[in-house]
Design a protein around this motif. Structure first.
Motif, mmCIF file in Angstrom:
data_model
loop_
_atom_site.group_PDB
_atom_site.id
_atom_site.type_symbol
_atom_site.label_atom_id
_atom_site.label_comp_id
_atom_site.label_asym_id
_atom_site.label_seq_id
_atom_site.Cartn_x
_atom_site.Cartn_y
_atom_site.Cartn_z
ATOM 1 N N PRO A 21 0.736 -1.330 -0.072
ATOM 2 C CA PRO A 21 -0.150 0.081 -0.197
ATOM 3 C C PRO A 21 0.863 1.311 -0.211
ATOM 4 N N ASP A 22 0.391 2.382 -0.352
ATOM 5 C CA ASP A 22 1.062 3.634 -0.226
ATOM 6 C C ASP A 22 1.475 3.907 0.971
ATOM 7 N N ASP A 23 1.048 3.504 2.138
ATOM 8 C CA ASP A 23 1.734 4.091 3.429
ATOM 9 C C ASP A 23 3.066 3.290 3.736
ATOM 10 N N GLY A 24 3.489 2.352 2.716
ATOM 11 C CA GLY A 24 4.737 1.840 2.899
ATOM 12 C C GLY A 24 5.015 0.798 4.055
ATOM 13 N N CYS A 25 3.894 0.566 4.707
ATOM 14 C CA CYS A 25 3.989 -0.531 5.814
ATOM 15 C C CYS A 25 3.503 -1.885 5.370
ATOM 16 N N TYR A 54 -6.229 -3.960 6.825
ATOM 17 C CA TYR A 54 -5.107 -3.010 7.611
ATOM 18 C C TYR A 54 -5.466 -2.756 8.793
ATOM 19 N N GLU A 55 -6.753 -2.371 8.847
ATOM 20 C CA GLU A 55 -7.401 -1.861 10.290
ATOM 21 C C GLU A 55 -7.309 -2.740 11.314
ATOM 22 N N ARG A 60 1.560 -2.268 12.203
ATOM 23 C CA ARG A 60 1.915 -2.047 10.776
ATOM 24 C C ARG A 60 3.203 -1.253 10.695
#
Length: 465
Positions: A21-25, A54-55, A60
């Motif tokens: 994902p875009d958050d890099g995690c 994710y949630e 993460r």
């Protein structure tokens, strides 16, 4: 035990989107996999992906993810009930090995899965890298790790990642292949196990070219013997083979072994409609169908779907009057990927034709009676064939395999799902991958079931009787 993992390109794409994902995690997914319990390796076949939200993850970070294992409870029940494998999959950005954190996580998770299911069959952990490559390992009930021998993705392109180190001492006979398609393609060919079903006209050409391209292993399936009428179109056959009634698979095996290029051959003098033949083909990486009956084509299409095998189907046709008059000389190559369109959805055959062909094969007397009374349409029993057309279509099929292992065309491979050629009309055309086959796609990745392929004729109970 040798263990491998196979998934489709759509599943691989779904993993890439979720795990990076875009958050890099980091993120994680669970795959429920059908099984192919072979004599030489155990294939895990991704049937369903469950993307852990994710949630739901308590941690993460770019280098770790912590997720609630209660998500696994219904999946373990499903796996236990249906004899499926569980594969945990997460992503790494540029780090091409399991981390210490991964080791601790797998040692804690998988013994519990084994204790719950308790059948002693392998489950696995896999990593997707941000460039799409994958690697993995089976984890046993004691938490011990064994590297997966290979992971492969079946789609418009064919991607294989093998655990075994490549041999950089390139033999002279492999130099031209490596020079043309690269060392990576040559290495892949050396490690592939390919089935050829039907070893006569087109099949003998396919076997010859696969062996000359240094494929690692071949599984040859054909129940027939060499006859004098075969000698003008079956490569490497001679009059002595016809007089001795040598099996077609034994003639092909002897020819490959004479080459001395290192290709291993398993020759099965079996009808495809046997449990032994189906299971031997299912253990392969790729299958070529060089058959001339629609029921065999339908069986291979189902086998491809259940076991996530890329399937190349070859067909030739000559319409001749038997006295030198020729109306049509044509052939086709179909590339079929599991979960996509099929020979059935492309209109190559219909189920009435499959029924008639099956009846002709299993109960000729009833077939003749129904044909006479007009209840079924007839099966064409003998077809003219010539070696040059077989060679052209076989070469087209091998070129198609190479194009998918090493994409070299200007247009994407999805544009070449079907090749059609007419020598009599001067036509060559190719067709785009079609819509998903509604009849077969739902069976993708099911693997071993009883009866095999949901085909009653392949029931081990029936064979024992």
């Amino acid at each position: 035990m040798l263990v491998s993992l196979t998934l489709t390109s759509s599943q691989h794409g779904e993993l890439m989107r979720h795990l990076f994902p875009d958050d890099g995690c980091e993120a994680v997914a669970i795959a429920l996999c059908g099984r192919c319990e072979g004599d030489q390796r155990h294939r895990l076949l991704v049937q369903q992906l469950v993307l852990v939200p994710y949630e739901c993850c308590t941690v993460r970070a770019p280098d770790r993810v912590t997720w609630p294992t209660d998500i696994l409870v219904p999946l373990i029940h499903e796996a236990d009930k249906r004899r499926l494998a569980i594969v945990k999959i997460h992503g790494h950005r540029g780090y091409d090995r399991f981390s210490d954190v991964d080791d601790m996580s797998d040692k804690a998770l998988f013994p519990s899965i084994h204790a719950w299911i308790g059948d002693g069959l392998p489950h696995a952990s896999a990593v997707v890298l941000d460039d799409g490559r994958m690697f993995g390992r089976a984890v046993d009930e004691a938490g011990e790790f064994v590297d997966l021998t290979s992971i492969n993705v079946v789609g418009d392109d064919l991607m294989f990642w093998h655990q075994a180190a490549s041999n950089h001492n390139l033999p002279d006979y492999g130099y031209r292949i490596s020079q043309t398609f690269g060392a990576r393609t040559y290495d892949s060919l050396r490690k592939l196990k390919i089935a050829v079903v039907g070893c006569s006209g087109t099949g003998s050409h396919v076997i010859e070219q696969l062996a000359r391209n240094c494929v690692g292993a071949l599984v040859l399936v054909d129940p027939d013997h060499i006859e004098e009428k075969n000698l003008n179109r079956v490569l490497n056959s001679g009059m002595s083979d016809a007089l001795a009634r040598a099996s077609k698979v034994s003639v092909a095996k002897a020819a490959v072994e004479r080459m001395g290029l290192g290709t291993q051959v398993l020759a099965l003098e079996n009808n495809l409609f046997t449990e032994q033949a189906v299971k031997a083909v299912a253990e392969c990486d790729i299958v070529f169908g060089c058959v001339d009956t629609v029921d065999a084509r339908h069986l291979l299409n189902k086998l491809s779907t259940f076991y996530l095998l890329p399937y190349f189907d070859l067909g030739v046709r000559i319409d001749a009057d038997g006295f030198g008059g020729v109306d049509q000389v044509c052939g086709s190559v179909h590339y079929v990927q599991p979960g996509g369109s099929s020979l059935f959805s492309r209109g190559v055959y219909n189920m009435e034709q499959v029924r008639a062909a099956g009846l002709y094969r299993t109960d000729p007397e009833t077939y003749r009676s129904l044909l006479k009374d007009g209840y079924i349409k007839g099966v064409r029993e003998d077809r003219p064939a010539v070696v040059q057309l077989n060679g052209i279509i076989a070469s087209l099929a091998i070129s198609e395999l190479l194009a998918r292992l090493h994409p070299f065309r200007d247009d994407p491979n999805e544009s070449f799902a079907v090749h059609r050629m007419s020598l009599s009309h001067g036509i060559y055309e190719h067709e785009h991958e079609g819509p998903m086959c509604q009849m077969l796609a739902r069976h993708a990745g099911r693997g071993d079931v009883q009866p095999l392929l949901d085909w009653a004729e392949l029931s081990s109970i029936n064979e024992a009787a």
